[in-house]
Design a protein around this motif. Structure first.
Motif, mmCIF file in Angstrom:
data_model
loop_
_atom_site.group_PDB
_atom_site.id
_atom_site.type_symbol
_atom_site.label_atom_id
_atom_site.label_comp_id
_atom_site.label_asym_id
_atom_site.label_seq_id
_atom_site.Cartn_x
_atom_site.Cartn_y
_atom_site.Cartn_z
ATOM 1 N N ARG A 181 0.706 -1.277 -0.182
ATOM 2 C CA ARG A 181 0.120 0.024 -0.164
ATOM 3 C C ARG A 181 0.935 1.288 0.094
ATOM 4 O O ARG A 181 0.537 2.206 -0.709
ATOM 5 N N GLU A 182 1.940 1.181 0.682
ATOM 6 C CA GLU A 182 2.774 2.512 0.701
ATOM 7 C C GLU A 182 3.478 2.724 -0.635
ATOM 8 O O GLU A 182 3.429 3.736 -0.977
ATOM 9 N N LEU A 194 -7.984 3.085 -4.353
ATOM 10 C CA LEU A 194 -7.050 2.627 -3.352
ATOM 11 C C LEU A 194 -8.055 1.733 -2.485
ATOM 12 O O LEU A 194 -7.741 0.628 -1.882
ATOM 13 N N ARG A 195 -9.319 2.067 -2.383
ATOM 14 C CA ARG A 195 -10.399 1.297 -1.581
ATOM 15 C C ARG A 195 -10.538 -0.022 -2.384
ATOM 16 O O ARG A 195 -10.559 -1.023 -1.656
ATOM 17 N N VAL A 223 -6.747 -10.579 -11.799
ATOM 18 C CA VAL A 223 -6.161 -10.072 -12.903
ATOM 19 C C VAL A 223 -5.259 -8.921 -12.506
ATOM 20 O O VAL A 223 -4.097 -8.717 -13.216
ATOM 21 N N ILE A 224 -5.569 -8.269 -11.249
ATOM 22 C CA ILE A 224 -4.620 -7.253 -10.820
ATOM 23 C C ILE A 224 -3.669 -7.578 -10.229
ATOM 24 O O ILE A 224 -2.433 -6.863 -10.063
ATOM 25 N N SER A 225 -3.205 -8.782 -9.852
ATOM 26 C CA SER A 225 -2.092 -9.361 -9.331
ATOM 27 C C SER A 225 -0.706 -9.455 -9.820
ATOM 28 O O SER A 225 0.301 -8.856 -9.363
ATOM 29 N N PRO A 226 -0.491 -9.593 -11.004
ATOM 30 C CA PRO A 226 0.568 -9.252 -11.796
ATOM 31 C C PRO A 226 1.018 -8.055 -11.744
ATOM 32 O O PRO A 226 2.302 -7.805 -11.729
ATOM 33 N N LEU A 227 0.178 -7.034 -11.954
ATOM 34 C CA LEU A 227 0.611 -5.592 -11.864
ATOM 35 C C LEU A 227 0.934 -5.136 -10.398
ATOM 36 O O LEU A 227 2.161 -4.289 -10.633
ATOM 37 N N LEU A 228 0.188 -5.497 -9.441
ATOM 38 C CA LEU A 228 0.633 -5.335 -8.159
ATOM 39 C C LEU A 228 2.099 -5.719 -7.882
ATOM 40 O O LEU A 228 2.939 -5.315 -7.086
#
Length: 445
Positions: A181-182, A194-195, A223-228
């Motif tokens: 998150r930071e 962010l929410r 789907v967002i996991s690889p980007l994060l």
């Protein structure tokens, strides 16, 4: 499905976001969600895979599409109003490595995947301006073979040098949520986005009717996991390498990263040893640990003229070998007699491919021969499409031979008639031939 007018409108918005991110590399985006409208959600739906297994709600993509406009409108309203609830991810286990272990995979609901795709479409234009050129995993217009080519070129340019083969223990399961998150907050401060990310990080996991809430890791199967993951490792590894490592080296250095798979190449041994010593501390600062047996420092210097010798990792008589993205890298001779870096299928990937063929043949041994031939042909073509690389012909031919042998074994078990001889099998293969090895990715030797 091709592009639509809505696709072009979304693309224009993404280009604006990208330009702003490029022109202001230190700026944090406070407003992003306003770009998400119904056309944006339609495009997210178009880009979301429709053939995945259903999640905990049991709803397929086809069922969701029966009231698509209504569902998209509702999803958009809930996402922006903050009332969207990220459903638990359904977890299943699949074989890993030699089959003695399994690895968990997560299956989100179709709607959750769609919303994650919509957020990825917002974030990707920003982070594509930030990511390093040596990062290849899960990025637009970049592939594993691009990473393999860059690694080979760099290693040959440095005459091999010293290799750090990195293995992060259970990376996707151990990412620290607070640290992530930071890092995201440095670039993105839109409340809606962010929410949603927070909800996905805290979504439960449903396994065998038992619901749990992991405190670490990226969204399972999301789907967002690889980007994060790329955002996290960009800060932890890539930016650190550029900012703190490269300026202090005595010789040249290179990093090639594909998601959590990465290899460092150093011209000088002392540089390699220094980074090898400090790397666990750097990763530990962010809650990550290296696998002690799979993370190795390997001497990979180009061998002298004369017969190639040795081949073990760090062998005093010759260069070592290392694995990256399913290939074992080693020094060999080109057709002109020069020392070049070659690649062959890694042993564990070869074994994994054969194990999957065995499982398939066992499950389909009573299918018609034409159906079996078509299924095995698809598997072989898929293997050739990835492993069909210059200097890997021997491994491809060996795989084909082993597939034919496995097919013969399970055809022999179709009835009580007994074992199928190779003479009879030759007749089968003549009528139902399997595709021959093919080099798809070629480079000069």
């Amino acid at each position: 499905m091709g592009e639509t007018l809505g696709s072009l409108d979304v693309s224009t918005k993404q280009q604006r976001i990208a330009k702003l991110a490029h022109d202001a590399p230190q700026m944090a985006f406070t407003t992003l969600a306003h770009h998400m409208d119904l056309a944006w959600m339609r495009e997210a739906h178009r880009l979301t895979r429709k053939d995945g297994a259903p999640g905990v709600d049991g709803l397929s993509a086809q069922q969701y599409e029966e009231k698509l406009e209504e569902n998209l409108r509702s999803l958009l309203e809930r996402a922006k109003a903050g009332t969207y609830r990220a459903p638990p991810v359904r977890r299943v286990h699949i074989p890993k490595g030699d089959g003695s272990q399994t690895r968990p995979i997560g299956i989100p609901t179709f709607e959750d995947k769609l919303l994650q795709r919509a957020v990825v479409m917002l974030l990707e234009p920003i982070y594509e301006q930030d990511f390093a050129s040596f990062s290849y995993g899960f990025r637009p217009k970049r592939s594993a073979h691009d990473a393999l080519g860059a690694l080979r070129e760099g290693a040959m340019d440095m005459r091999g040098g010293w290799i750090i083969e990195v293995d992060i223990r259970k990376f996707f399961d151990t990412v620290d949520h607070g640290r992530l998150r930071e890092i995201v907050h440095q670039r993105v401060r839109d409340g809606v986005v962010l929410r949603l990310i927070g909800k996905w990080l805290n979504a439960g996991v449903l396994e065998d009717l038992e619901l749990s809430y992991p405190g670490k890791g990226t969204p399972q199967g999301g789907v967002i996991s690889p980007l994060l993951a790329n955002v996290f490792l960009h800060e932890v590894v890539d930016a650190w390498f550029v900012r703190d490592v490269l300026p202090k080296l005595s010789g040249r250095g290179q990093l090639v990263r594909y998601a959590d798979d990465m290899v460092f190449v150093f011209e000088e041994e002392k540089d390699a040893r220094r980074v090898f010593d400090v790397l666990p501390k750097r990763l530990g600062k962010y809650g990550l640990t290296l696998h002690p047996e799979k993370t190795k420092l390997i001497r990979f210097t180009r061998p002298p003229r004369g017969p190639l010798q040795g081949g073990g990792a760090g062998d005093a008589e010759g260069p070592g070998t290392f694995d990256f993205l399913g290939f074992t890298h080693y020094w060999g001779r080109s057709l002109a007699g020069a020392n070049v870096v070659k690649r062959r299928t890694a042993k564990d990937r070869f074994s994994r491919s054969l194990r999957r063929v065995k499982e398939w043949c066992r499950a389909h041994r009573h299918d018609p021969l034409r159906v079996q031939q078509q299924g095995l042909a698809r598997k072989l073509r898929g293997h050739y499409a990835y492993f069909g690389i210059t200097a890997n012909s021997a491994a491809l031919s060996r795989l084909l031979h082993e597939v034919e042998r496995i097919w013969r074994k399970w055809l022999s078990k179709r009835s009580r008639a007994g074992r199928l001889s190779w003479k009879r099998m030759a007749v089968v293969l003549k009528r139902f031939p399997l595709p021959r090895p093919r080099l798809v990715h070629r480079h000069a030797t």
